[in-house]
Enzyme design. Structure first.
Site, PDB file in Angstrom:
ATOM      1  N   GLY A 216      -5.149  -2.175   8.751  1.00 46.15           N
ATOM      2  CA  GLY A 216      -5.868  -0.929   8.942  1.00 46.15           C
ATOM      3  C   GLY A 216      -6.720  -0.884  10.204  1.00 46.15           C
ATOM      4  O   GLY A 216      -6.868   0.164  10.823  1.00 46.15           O
TER       5      GLY A 216
ATOM      6  N   THR B 257       0.866  -1.184   0.000  1.00 40.52           N
ATOM      7  CA  THR B 257       0.000   0.000   0.000  1.00 40.52           C
ATOM      8  C   THR B 257       0.890   1.217   0.000  1.00 40.52           C
ATOM      9  O   THR B 257       1.816   1.296   0.801  1.00 40.52           O
ATOM     10  CB  THR B 257      -0.840   0.005   1.292  1.00 40.52           C
ATOM     11  OG1 THR B 257      -1.834  -0.973   1.158  1.00 40.52           O
ATOM     12  CG2 THR B 257      -1.474   1.361   1.557  1.00 40.52           C
TER      13      THR B 257
ATOM     14  N   ARG C  88     -15.617  -4.324   3.341  1.00 39.96           N
ATOM     15  CA  ARG C  88     -14.615  -3.894   4.337  1.00 39.96           C
ATOM     16  C   ARG C  88     -13.839  -2.659   3.853  1.00 39.96           C
ATOM     17  O   ARG C  88     -13.415  -2.584   2.700  1.00 39.96           O
ATOM     18  CB  ARG C  88     -13.647  -5.047   4.605  1.00 39.96           C
ATOM     19  CG  ARG C  88     -12.574  -4.760   5.652  1.00 39.96           C
ATOM     20  CD  ARG C  88     -11.287  -4.292   5.034  1.00 39.96           C
ATOM     21  NE  ARG C  88     -10.213  -4.173   6.030  1.00 39.96           N
ATOM     22  CZ  ARG C  88      -9.035  -3.598   5.791  1.00 39.96           C
ATOM     23  NH1 ARG C  88      -8.772  -3.097   4.608  1.00 39.96           N
ATOM     24  NH2 ARG C  88      -8.120  -3.517   6.720  1.00 39.96           N
ATOM     25  N   VAL C  89     -13.643  -1.710   4.745  1.00 39.73           N
ATOM     26  CA  VAL C  89     -12.830  -0.529   4.461  1.00 39.73           C
ATOM     27  C   VAL C  89     -11.759  -0.448   5.539  1.00 39.73           C
ATOM     28  O   VAL C  89     -12.037  -0.682   6.715  1.00 39.73           O
ATOM     29  CB  VAL C  89     -13.709   0.750   4.468  1.00 39.73           C
ATOM     30  CG1 VAL C  89     -12.850   1.997   4.408  1.00 39.73           C
ATOM     31  CG2 VAL C  89     -14.699   0.724   3.304  1.00 39.73           C
ATOM     32  N   GLY C  90     -10.538  -0.120   5.137  1.00 36.61           N
ATOM     33  CA  GLY C  90      -9.446  -0.049   6.109  1.00 36.61           C
ATOM     34  C   GLY C  90      -9.164   1.369   6.558  1.00 36.61           C
ATOM     35  O   GLY C  90     -10.036   2.247   6.537  1.00 36.61           O
ATOM     36  N   ASP C  91      -7.928   1.591   6.951  1.00 30.73           N
ATOM     37  CA  ASP C  91      -7.518   2.905   7.467  1.00 30.73           C
ATOM     38  C   ASP C  91      -7.161   3.894   6.361  1.00 30.73           C
ATOM     39  O   ASP C  91      -7.214   5.114   6.563  1.00 30.73           O
ATOM     40  CB  ASP C  91      -6.276   2.746   8.353  1.00 30.73           C
ATOM     41  CG  ASP C  91      -5.110   2.185   7.548  1.00 30.73           C
ATOM     42  OD1 ASP C  91      -5.310   1.169   6.841  1.00 30.73           O
ATOM     43  OD2 ASP C  91      -4.010   2.767   7.599  1.00 30.73           O
TER      44      ASP C  91
ATOM     45  N   THR D 200       0.731   2.128   6.987  1.00 33.27           N
ATOM     46  CA  THR D 200       0.507   0.939   6.175  1.00 33.27           C
ATOM     47  C   THR D 200       0.373  -0.234   7.133  1.00 33.27           C
ATOM     48  O   THR D 200       0.785  -0.162   8.278  1.00 33.27           O
ATOM     49  CB  THR D 200       1.649   0.732   5.162  1.00 33.27           C
ATOM     50  OG1 THR D 200       1.368  -0.429   4.364  1.00 33.27           O
ATOM     51  CG2 THR D 200       2.998   0.535   5.824  1.00 33.27           C
ATOM     52  N   GLY D 201      -0.207  -1.319   6.646  1.00 35.01           N
ATOM     53  CA  GLY D 201      -0.376  -2.493   7.500  1.00 35.01           C
ATOM     54  C   GLY D 201      -1.838  -2.733   7.812  1.00 35.01           C
ATOM     55  O   GLY D 201      -2.718  -2.273   7.073  1.00 35.01           O
TER      56      GLY D 201
HETATM   57  C1  SD4 Z   1      -5.670  -1.583   4.831  1.00 32.86           C
HETATM   58  N1  SD4 Z   1      -3.735  -0.335   5.477  1.00 32.86           N
HETATM   59  O1  SD4 Z   1      -6.570  -1.632   4.004  1.00 32.86           O
HETATM   60  C2  SD4 Z   1      -4.340  -1.026   4.379  1.00 32.86           C
HETATM   61  C3  SD4 Z   1      -3.527  -2.132   3.791  1.00 32.86           C
HETATM   62  C4  SD4 Z   1      -2.045  -1.931   3.765  1.00 32.86           C
HETATM   63  O2  SD4 Z   1       0.073  -2.710   3.379  1.00 32.86           O
HETATM   64  O3  SD4 Z   1      -1.531  -0.926   4.158  1.00 32.86           O
HETATM   65  N2  SD4 Z   1      -1.269  -2.876   3.328  1.00 32.86           N
HETATM   66  O4  SD4 Z   1      -5.797  -2.003   5.974  1.00 32.86           O
END
Ligand code: SD4
Length: 331
Positions: free
Chosen positions: A246, A192, A220-223, A243-244
């Site tokens: 969310g 990401t 689903r929606v992340g951060d 990143t990571g």
């Molecule tokens: C999420 N933060 O949708 C994003 C995914 C991501 O490295 O960052 N992947 O949760």
């Protein structure tokens, strides 16, 4: 105290703390203002940093900055590179789909005035970050979702296209037949892109774009499109991007937290470390099973990055120097 003075004071204090060693060499030079201006002069602008090793995207942003372009144009055009890159299966076209095989994108952008735009659950449009910019600039809103976001994009001239590539479809089909498969972010899917830039004028902007957690539940929606969680910019203080996983970033409003910690005097590095600390120190945290990484920059052009696990890195362009820097990590 007036807001402006408060910010100024806090930010100047921050300079003193964050770069104490450098200040020590500034002899008896006295006022906080003088110290701050010495530090600012030492920093070479422009600069751009990105999550992960995204050389082409960061190089594009650098090119925009070098030619005198704004930080906002730089982060948008930089992110666009990765959105079109079908080899990167976590951003834009070619992104890995949700459980049902649909590629859905999340993105946001924030400018030097604190304006922001975001799209969530966007389908069939590659350049999610550019749609987010249009939301910011051409509507009275901050966030558009799903079909509405797609229709808005089309009305602005974006071409709808199939985002699921053969490679991503194959990966999804393989995933479907595996029993008890549990996607672990950063092992099965990362990259990401989050990007922060300071232009020649000293102004900061940031952007973030993703196809999100692979094989997520539909809807689903992340951060990444959530202002304050995936991204936050305060042009008087600095900016941060995540990143990571969310869900963990949202629970701690990570990027806003980092900017506020910098406002209180922490360096970007210290602020990223504390934000990761907030996640791992929760009594029920199972942080061994997921990754979160942050990058940050302050108004003085100092940068920092930190993650829970090793393997995270930051790409940085400054002084015509391109570096991919392994981030420090908690574990
Ligand atoms: C999420 N933060 O949708 C994003 C995914 C991501 O490295 O960052 N992947 O949760």
């Amino acid at each position: 105290m007036k807001r402006r003075n408060f910010i100024k004071r806090a930010s100047l204090t921050g300079v003193g703390i964050a770069v104490g060693n450098t200040l020590a060499s500034c002899a008896e030079n006295t006022s906080e203002e003088a110290k701050a201006s010495q530090i600012i002069k030492k920093t070479s602008l422009p600069l751009v940093i990105s999550t992960w090793e995204v050389k082409n995207a960061t190089a594009k942003a650098w090119e925009v900055l070098q030619s005198g372009g704004s930080a906002l144009d730089a982060v948008e055009q930089g992110c666009n590179v990765e959105e079109s890159n079908v080899i990167n299966q976590t951003v834009g076209k070619g992104g890995l789909p949700d459980r049902d095989g649909n590629v859905t994108l999340d993105a946001c952008i924030m400018d030097k005035y604190g304006n922001c735009g975001s799209v969530v659950y966007l389908q069939n449009i590659t350049h999610a970050v550019s749609v987010a910019r249009k939301v910011m600039e051409d509507t009275p809103h901050v966030m558009l979702a799903g079909k509405g976001a797609e229709q808005f994009a089309i009305s602005k001239g974006f071409q709808p296209e199939e985002l699921l590539t053969e490679a991503s479809k194959e990966a999804w089909e393989k995933w479907k037949v595996k029993a008890k498969y549990k996607p672990i972010i950063n092992i099965e899917n990362h990259d990401t892109i989050g990007m922060l830039a300071i232009d020649k004028g000293g102004d900061i902007s940031g952007a973030c774009t993703t196809s999100g957690l692979a094989y997520k539940l539909a809807g689903r929606v992340g951060d990444s499109p959530i202002i304050g969680s995936g991204l936050f910019v305060d042009n008087e203080i600095g900016a941060a991007v995540a990143t990571g996983l969310g869900e963990e970033v949202v629970k701690t409003v990570g990027s806003f937290l980092i900017v506020e910690l910098m406002r209180q005097g922490k360096s970007p590095q210290e602020a990223c470390e504390e934000a990761i600390g907030r996640i791992v120190s929760k009594p029920d945290s199972n942080y061994k099973n997921f990754q979160v990484g942050y990058i940050a920059v302050n108004k003085q052009g100092e940068t920092g990055s930190y993650s829970i696990h090793k393997g995270f890195s930051m790409t940085k362009y400054q002084d015509a120097k391109n570096e991919n820097l392994q981030s420090e990590h908690y574990t």
